[in-house]
Design a protein around this motif. Structure first.
Motif, PDB file in Angstrom:
ATOM      1  N   THR A 358       2.689  -6.598   7.884  1.00 22.83           N
ATOM      2  CA  THR A 358       1.954  -7.668   7.210  1.00 22.83           C
ATOM      3  C   THR A 358       1.977  -7.520   5.695  1.00 22.83           C
ATOM      4  O   THR A 358       1.304  -8.262   4.988  1.00 22.83           O
ATOM      5  CB  THR A 358       0.489  -7.704   7.681  1.00 22.83           C
ATOM      6  OG1 THR A 358      -0.100  -6.421   7.461  1.00 22.83           O
ATOM      7  CG2 THR A 358       0.402  -8.061   9.157  1.00 22.83           C
ATOM      8  N   THR A 359       2.739  -6.577   5.201  1.00 20.95           N
ATOM      9  CA  THR A 359       2.922  -6.402   3.758  1.00 20.95           C
ATOM     10  C   THR A 359       4.195  -5.598   3.556  1.00 20.95           C
ATOM     11  O   THR A 359       4.822  -5.169   4.538  1.00 20.95           O
ATOM     12  CB  THR A 359       1.699  -5.686   3.128  1.00 20.95           C
ATOM     13  OG1 THR A 359       1.833  -5.672   1.711  1.00 20.95           O
ATOM     14  CG2 THR A 359       1.569  -4.272   3.646  1.00 20.95           C
ATOM     15  N   ASN A 360       4.613  -5.398   2.307  1.00 22.25           N
ATOM     16  CA  ASN A 360       5.770  -4.549   2.054  1.00 22.25           C
ATOM     17  C   ASN A 360       5.466  -3.116   2.474  1.00 22.25           C
ATOM     18  O   ASN A 360       4.374  -2.605   2.214  1.00 22.25           O
ATOM     19  CB  ASN A 360       6.136  -4.570   0.569  1.00 22.25           C
ATOM     20  CG  ASN A 360       6.972  -5.779   0.192  1.00 22.25           C
ATOM     21  OD1 ASN A 360       7.346  -6.573   1.041  1.00 22.25           O
ATOM     22  ND2 ASN A 360       7.264  -5.927  -1.096  1.00 22.25           N
ATOM     23  N   GLY A 497      -8.581  -9.733  -0.828  1.00 21.73           N
ATOM     24  CA  GLY A 497      -7.758  -8.800  -1.594  1.00 21.73           C
ATOM     25  C   GLY A 497      -6.424  -9.383  -1.986  1.00 21.73           C
ATOM     26  O   GLY A 497      -5.471  -8.644  -2.265  1.00 21.73           O
ATOM     27  N   LEU A 498      -6.323 -10.720  -2.046  1.00 22.94           N
ATOM     28  CA  LEU A 498      -5.049 -11.408  -2.297  1.00 22.94           C
ATOM     29  C   LEU A 498      -5.135 -12.276  -3.546  1.00 22.94           C
ATOM     30  O   LEU A 498      -4.692 -13.420  -3.551  1.00 22.94           O
ATOM     31  CB  LEU A 498      -4.661 -12.255  -1.077  1.00 22.94           C
ATOM     32  CG  LEU A 498      -4.488 -11.490   0.232  1.00 22.94           C
ATOM     33  CD1 LEU A 498      -4.315 -12.448   1.402  1.00 22.94           C
ATOM     34  CD2 LEU A 498      -3.299 -10.538   0.147  1.00 22.94           C
ATOM     35  N   PRO A 524       4.631 -10.240  -7.208  1.00 15.97           N
ATOM     36  CA  PRO A 524       4.213  -8.928  -6.700  1.00 15.97           C
ATOM     37  C   PRO A 524       3.633  -9.055  -5.292  1.00 15.97           C
ATOM     38  O   PRO A 524       2.946 -10.029  -4.974  1.00 15.97           O
ATOM     39  CB  PRO A 524       3.135  -8.477  -7.701  1.00 15.97           C
ATOM     40  CG  PRO A 524       3.371  -9.301  -8.921  1.00 15.97           C
ATOM     41  CD  PRO A 524       3.908 -10.614  -8.440  1.00 15.97           C
ATOM     42  N   CYS A 525       3.913  -8.053  -4.467  1.00 19.04           N
ATOM     43  CA  CYS A 525       3.357  -8.038  -3.116  1.00 19.04           C
ATOM     44  C   CYS A 525       1.973  -7.391  -3.163  1.00 19.04           C
ATOM     45  O   CYS A 525       1.822  -6.279  -3.679  1.00 19.04           O
ATOM     46  CB  CYS A 525       4.257  -7.253  -2.172  1.00 19.04           C
ATOM     47  SG  CYS A 525       3.691  -7.267  -0.447  1.00 19.04           S
ATOM     48  N   PRO A 526       0.950  -8.054  -2.668  1.00 19.80           N
ATOM     49  CA  PRO A 526      -0.392  -7.467  -2.711  1.00 19.80           C
ATOM     50  C   PRO A 526      -0.505  -6.257  -1.792  1.00 19.80           C
ATOM     51  O   PRO A 526       0.242  -6.117  -0.823  1.00 19.80           O
ATOM     52  CB  PRO A 526      -1.292  -8.610  -2.228  1.00 19.80           C
ATOM     53  CG  PRO A 526      -0.393  -9.461  -1.395  1.00 19.80           C
ATOM     54  CD  PRO A 526       0.962  -9.373  -2.017  1.00 19.80           C
ATOM     55  N   ASN A 595      12.889 -19.518  -1.117  1.00 20.71           N
ATOM     56  CA  ASN A 595      13.074 -18.115  -0.747  1.00 20.71           C
ATOM     57  C   ASN A 595      12.043 -17.271  -1.493  1.00 20.71           C
ATOM     58  O   ASN A 595      11.982 -17.306  -2.722  1.00 20.71           O
ATOM     59  CB  ASN A 595      14.493 -17.661  -1.099  1.00 20.71           C
ATOM     60  CG  ASN A 595      14.715 -16.192  -0.772  1.00 20.71           C
ATOM     61  OD1 ASN A 595      14.234 -15.705   0.237  1.00 20.71           O
ATOM     62  ND2 ASN A 595      15.423 -15.495  -1.645  1.00 20.71           N
ATOM     63  N   LEU A 596      11.230 -16.525  -0.772  1.00 18.49           N
ATOM     64  CA  LEU A 596      10.161 -15.727  -1.376  1.00 18.49           C
ATOM     65  C   LEU A 596      10.560 -14.253  -1.388  1.00 18.49           C
ATOM     66  O   LEU A 596      10.888 -13.683  -0.357  1.00 18.49           O
ATOM     67  CB  LEU A 596       8.864 -15.910  -0.589  1.00 18.49           C
ATOM     68  CG  LEU A 596       7.646 -15.134  -1.087  1.00 18.49           C
ATOM     69  CD1 LEU A 596       7.226 -15.600  -2.478  1.00 18.49           C
ATOM     70  CD2 LEU A 596       6.476 -15.287  -0.104  1.00 18.49           C
ATOM     71  N   GLU A 597      10.519 -13.661  -2.572  1.00 15.07           N
ATOM     72  CA  GLU A 597      10.791 -12.230  -2.723  1.00 15.07           C
ATOM     73  C   GLU A 597       9.537 -11.548  -3.239  1.00 15.07           C
ATOM     74  O   GLU A 597       9.109 -11.792  -4.368  1.00 15.07           O
ATOM     75  CB  GLU A 597      11.962 -11.998  -3.686  1.00 15.07           C
ATOM     76  CG  GLU A 597      13.310 -12.421  -3.149  1.00 15.07           C
ATOM     77  CD  GLU A 597      14.453 -12.033  -4.081  1.00 15.07           C
ATOM     78  OE1 GLU A 597      14.182 -11.328  -5.085  1.00 15.07           O
ATOM     79  OE2 GLU A 597      15.599 -12.443  -3.824  1.00 15.07           O
ATOM     80  N   LEU A 598       8.953 -10.684  -2.408  1.00 14.64           N
ATOM     81  CA  LEU A 598       7.765  -9.928  -2.798  1.00 14.64           C
ATOM     82  C   LEU A 598       8.203  -8.555  -3.296  1.00 14.64           C
ATOM     83  O   LEU A 598       8.875  -7.817  -2.575  1.00 14.64           O
ATOM     84  CB  LEU A 598       6.809  -9.791  -1.613  1.00 14.64           C
ATOM     85  CG  LEU A 598       6.229 -11.117  -1.085  1.00 14.64           C
ATOM     86  CD1 LEU A 598       5.392 -10.878   0.164  1.00 14.64           C
ATOM     87  CD2 LEU A 598       5.389 -11.792  -2.156  1.00 14.64           C
TER      88      LEU A 598
END
Length: 599
Positions: A358-360, A497-498, A524-526, A595-598
């Protein structure tokens, strides 16, 4: 394990009964009535969750089973025969055929034919092998001349021999098979047709929490990590269960299912590796590898020793997934440690769990899952974790909550109960003009309960229970003033927290300046996970930004909404658009497929 296959032939055979008593049709144990058959099928499914095979007659809905004899069916005649026990091995049975015999007549429910079968030559085995399998046959078209149940039982009667070709759908996340599995489940709403799957994970030894799981490489949100079937769904016993299973203790039913069906089976090796509580000694547990959670062909030939009821009860206690009084054992996922702010999500399709990031995640980073409801207050979460002997959680949310007072938690619980979710939605439907002000007043009172006044805007799932409703309320009461709903969306995300960089909120575009060509969005990826509720919050945010003219920010929010759909719903772009279209927001948003890049 859920399997898939295609029936390629069937042969008529002499009717038999479950107890092989063919000569006395008046015997009380003879299974012949629909009610008896349904009870037996349900009992078998409840007690042997690892023995279910989904079969499709043919890809076409107009399909039917061939009337040719198995011996003359060239397609199946050239296949290598296998037995029911071979299906426990996690391998694709290419070039193989499972030949089985029905041991009760079939039952038709919800346009699906249910069959209970054993190996064709089971009565000749030495020693006796009692393996049985519940087969559910989809898209088989009956002649339609008699009643559904009568035609089903006459075609699939006692003792009919069935040949099931290549009975296993092997999951590969990279070849599109995952999407096909999800689409099939949405269509049939029965069980998933895939094997278990172990992705880029490894077993690690942690400093304070024993064993755990970590990823082996850098991963993006939405990466499939594990697929695991629940073993012996555990439930609170009902009165019917007491009568059917002749039990007295309401907690025994699920445990008995686990003990009787798995501790003397090939998967006992994996079950015995699960955590069973404090040992009372400093002796470390024996090393555990991923191979301990895979069943090999050699495992089918090994003898199995019952581990003892006490051990079985403790394993059930610490490793059951689920809520509302029911749950099941997930083998490898049971090694995932707890965090109230987990970084993976478990999505159930039928009784099969799919676990996604669910996140990087960085290589060698441990993965965590939430054992309890994240929306509970800190004291209630700690109370719920006592079941797992967890007395202290080191996650970010608990670290922040430990700075608060018992009184503050009690005050927030009272305010949340006072607000009442059902009352809120009733007010929204009635279009109460003071609804927004009432909600904002509760939010203000909630913020005042925190010792640190900025705490509510950092990470507070308690706050989200109320503030998460504000965007809907603002949109309902003030549809022509989107700025208020937009800010409510941003505030809601902050409590999760987002928080988002709001610099793009200064850039407005006119309709003529909007381009719908796909672009790459980098952000940035949270640290906090993207939870299920994010889908609608991000979508509402995109809608209100588009309404005001903040197109770059709307595109960013829409890309995040699509990402959350992939994580929690595994939806294709078309399915996402169908889902979003029901919300009656701007349809132009559906044209954004960026296209989303975190990072």
């Amino acid at each position: 394990m859920i399997l898939a296959g295609k029936i390629v032939g069937h042969i008529a055979a002499s009717p038999i009964t479950i107890n092989n008593n063919n000569n006395n049709n008046n015997n009380n144990n003879n299974i012949d009535t629909d009610r008896q058959i349904l009870q037996l099928l349900n009992k078998f499914k409840d007690e042997t969750k690892n023995c279910l095979l989904n079969v499709f007659a043919q890809p076409s809905l107009k399909s039917r089973l061939t009337d040719e004899m198995l011996q003359s069916n060239q397609e199946s005649f050239e296949l290598e025969p296998i037995n029911i026990r071979d299906l426990l091995v996690d391998t694709k049975h290419t070039g193989r055929v499972l030949v089985v015999r029905t041991i009760i007549k079939a039952y038709n429910a919800d346009n699906t034919i249910h069959l209970l079968v054993e190996d064709q030559n089971a009565d000749t085995y030495e020693p006796v092998d009692t393996s049985a399998l519940l087969v559910t046959l989809h898209n088989y078209v009956l002649p339609g001349r008699l009643s559904i149940q009568l035609e089903t039982s006459s075609i699939f009667h006692f003792g009919i021999i069935l040949a099931i070709m290549e009975p296993l759908s092997k999951l590969n996340p990279d070849d599109g098979s995952l999407q096909a599995i999800m689409e099939d489940f949405d269509k049939h709403q029965k069980e998933t047709d895939c094997s278990e799957y172990i992705g880029p994970v490894k077993i690690i030894q942690t400093e304070k929490m024993g064993r755990g799981l970590a990823v082996t490489e850098d991963l993006k949100p939405g990466t499939l990590l594990i697929v695991s079937r629940q073993r012996s769904l555990t439930t609170k016993a009902t009165k019917e269960d007491h009568d059917k299973h002749d039990i007295l203790d309401e907690d025994i039913l699920g445990e008995a299912n686990l003990f009787n069906n798995h501790f003397d089976s090939p998967i006992s090796k994996a079950i015995s590796k699960l955590y069973s509580g404090p040992t009372g000694t400093d002796k470390p547990l024996p090393p555990t590898t991923l191979d301990d959670f895979k069943i090999s062909e050699a495992d089918l030939c090994k003898p199995y020793t019952h581990r003892g009821d006490d051990l079985c009860q403790r394993i059930t206690k610490y490793n059951s997934f689920g809520d509302m009084g029911s749950g099941g054992i997930l083998l490898l996922p049971s090694l995932i440690n707890h965090s109230c702010v987990g970084n993976v999500a478990t999505v159930f399709y039928g009784d099969t769990a799919f676990i996604f990031s669910t996140t990087n995640l960085k290589a060698n980073q441990e993965i965590f899952i939430n054992y309890v409801d994240r929306y509970l207050s800190y004291p209630k979460r700690m109370k719920a974790l006592e079941r797992y002997d967890i007395t202290m959680c080191p996650c970010q949310l608990c670290e922040l909550d430990r700075q608060e007072t018992t009184q503050s938690f009690q005050q927030r619980d009272q305010l949340i109960d006072q607000f009442g979710t059902n009352k809120f939605f009733e007010n929204v439907q009635n279009n109460r003009l003071n609804l927004v002000s009432e909600t904002e007043n509760i939010v203000t009172l909630l913020k005042a309960t925190f010792k640190n006044k900025t705490r509510a805007s950092i990470l507070s799932y308690e706050m989200f229970q109320i503030i998460g409703f504000l965007p809907t309320a603002c949109n309902k009461v003030y549809p022509r003033f989107p700025e208020k709903a937009l800010q409510a969306c941003l505030d809601s995300l902050a409590t999760l927290g987002l928080s988002m960089d709001q610099s793009d909120l200064k850039r407005k575009l006119t309709p003529g300046e909007i381009s719908y060509q796909a672009i790459t969005i980098r952000m940035p990826c949270p640290r906090a996970p993207f939870i299920f509720d994010c889908i609608d919050i991000y979508h509402q945010l995109a809608h209100h930004c588009f309404q005001v003219g903040y197109i770059p920010f709307a595109r960013k929010a829409m890309a995040l909404a699509r990402l959350c759909c992939v994580i929690h719903k595994q939806q294709s772009i078309q399915d996402q658009n169908n889902y979003f279209a029901q919300k009656q927001f701007y349809n132009q948003l559906l044209s954004f497929n960026d296209n989303l890049e975190l990072i």
